[in-house]
Write a protein that holds these residues in place. Sequence first.
Motif, PDB file in Angstrom:
ATOM      1  N   GLU A 262      38.771  -8.663  21.658  1.00 18.54           N
ATOM      2  CA  GLU A 262      39.157  -7.569  21.299  1.00 18.54           C
ATOM      3  C   GLU A 262      40.228  -8.399  20.771  1.00 18.54           C
ATOM      4  O   GLU A 262      41.102  -8.136  21.536  1.00 18.54           O
ATOM      5  N   PRO A 263      40.405  -7.274  19.382  1.00 20.62           N
ATOM      6  CA  PRO A 263      39.536  -7.181  18.849  1.00 20.62           C
ATOM      7  C   PRO A 263      38.464  -7.573  17.497  1.00 20.62           C
ATOM      8  O   PRO A 263      37.326  -7.447  16.834  1.00 20.62           O
TER       9      PRO A 263
ATOM     10  N   CYS B 288      37.006 -10.307  17.776  1.00 21.88           N
ATOM     11  CA  CYS B 288      35.171 -10.038  18.972  1.00 21.88           C
ATOM     12  C   CYS B 288      34.356  -9.423  18.123  1.00 21.88           C
ATOM     13  O   CYS B 288      33.350  -9.770  17.430  1.00 21.88           O
ATOM     14  N   TRP B 289      34.997  -8.158  18.116  1.00 19.46           N
ATOM     15  CA  TRP B 289      34.635  -6.962  17.557  1.00 19.46           C
ATOM     16  C   TRP B 289      34.282  -6.668  15.770  1.00 19.46           C
ATOM     17  O   TRP B 289      33.994  -6.599  15.314  1.00 19.46           O
TER      18      TRP B 289
ATOM     19  N   GLU C  93      31.655  -9.159  14.675  1.00 20.49           N
ATOM     20  CA  GLU C  93      29.969  -8.599  14.663  1.00 20.49           C
ATOM     21  C   GLU C  93      30.232  -7.793  13.446  1.00 20.49           C
ATOM     22  O   GLU C  93      29.098  -8.445  13.314  1.00 20.49           O
TER      23      GLU C  93
ATOM     24  N   ASN D   1      42.025  -1.173  14.410  1.00 21.03           N
ATOM     25  CA  ASN D   1      41.898  -1.208  15.963  1.00 21.03           C
ATOM     26  C   ASN D   1      43.636  -2.208  16.083  1.00 21.03           C
ATOM     27  O   ASN D   1      43.966  -2.930  16.688  1.00 21.03           O
TER      28      ASN D   1
END
Length: 492
Positions: free
Chosen positions: A200-201, A203-204, A207, A266
């Motif tokens: 993260e972040p 991977c977020w 997505e 983030n």
Amino acid sequence: MKVLIGSFTAESNSWNPFYETLEQFDIGYDDVVLKNMFCQDVFEENGIEAIPTIYANGGANGYIEKDAFMFIANKIIDTVKEKKDEIDGILMFLHGASHVVDLEEDAGELFILQRIREIVGYEMPIAITMDPHGNVTERYTQLANIIRCYRHSPHWDREQCHHDVAELFVKLLKNPRPMKPEYVRVPILVGGQRSVSADEPMCWINELLDETEKIEGIMSASYHIGYSHADSALCGAAAVVVPESAEYQELAAQKAKEIADFAMANKEVFHFTGYALEPEEAVEEAITTEKWPVFMTDAGDNATGGSFAYNTLLLKMFLAREDLNNKKVLFATINDPKACAELMGHAIGDNVSFSLGTAIDEESQPVHIDGEIITKGDLNTYYAYPHKIGDTVTVKIDGTEIYVVVANHLTAFREIQQFETAGLNYKDYDIIVVKQGYLYTEELELAGRDIMALTPGITFQNVEKLEFKNLIRPMYPHDKEYFLKSKMESLT
């Protein structure tokens, strides 16, 4: 249909004191260009003839000498001039992190795109595939119809991204329509070591990119991390969203802003992945852990980010340890052309006494070594088409279980085939020190423990401690106090 293709890669590090010459580029033509664009199957399925220009891969190095860059750029530009009345579109890989000495545009990619548009105008479709560690600007997005970068770091989706962009481009060629990427600047510049996609972040963010691309009217979505080691106003992150047509430009702009806002919200989550430790702590962890093999990266001497792989700092630290806890340590590699040439004059089994270290800076000061040559081999590149670029000689240092691979060319050992061509079996060693930042996929999967040593050097990873004069500020994490103040003010 006919499509002109080309590929230009360079990561130009401001803290590298030497300019990159043409001889340092891996140059190819014709089928080499097509193979490295990973679009041949898409073209064949759609009856498209590729017109190759040049494949030029300078890897990571210093700023590019202008004459060297102009040789590469002119191969592309001259072919565009020659074929402009034959071609239906242009598909290119432009990494995005090049910087050229005395070039007004600074970035070679921007120079190339601007010259192409001057020749073909703005009606011809142009698609660009990029590395996420390249920089995008608003001007850049005005010059191409499709821009998309890899999602993942390490770049295990590289070939898939090329393939996907080629397919999107074919759809545009078959149904030409006005459209352009929407761009939002993101004032974050954390570098690849703090933006690994499995963590993260990122991977977020990925997505969110996936979900954005499922929306009707959206062709592609990208988050460009940017290049962290150039002192340039072009550097920084960006969100880029490409609409299916002009009808969806407003939607694409909205989604680009949402991606940028999400990243900013983030920003404090960006962090060094895995075990990122100060050098002394990294050595201690490697020696004492019960999880092996240990793959340790010398992050300040990252050969994939513009450094030389010259540094001897970690070698000195391991040599200073009286007890290695019965661990066998391999350094793969230390780049010293003079030492390698001397060793190449000896045979396997010979006892040798030599100086290792180029002394170009504090981190590469020489170490005197007495030892035995245990193997000689080839220094290979990595990725899809590995090939020999130099020589290796591996020496076991007397009185220790420390082995050092001496090379005559810079590269990072990122794949097991590189150990094999050097005559080594990685399984014979407990601790393997490589010249990288984050570990690449193959080694990461094999590691019992992966450690990033935050060493000083040309690719020092605490980028907020580097002196930037041209970066557009404020920028996170360089100006943390500014962003903290803004956050506090928004809460009151």
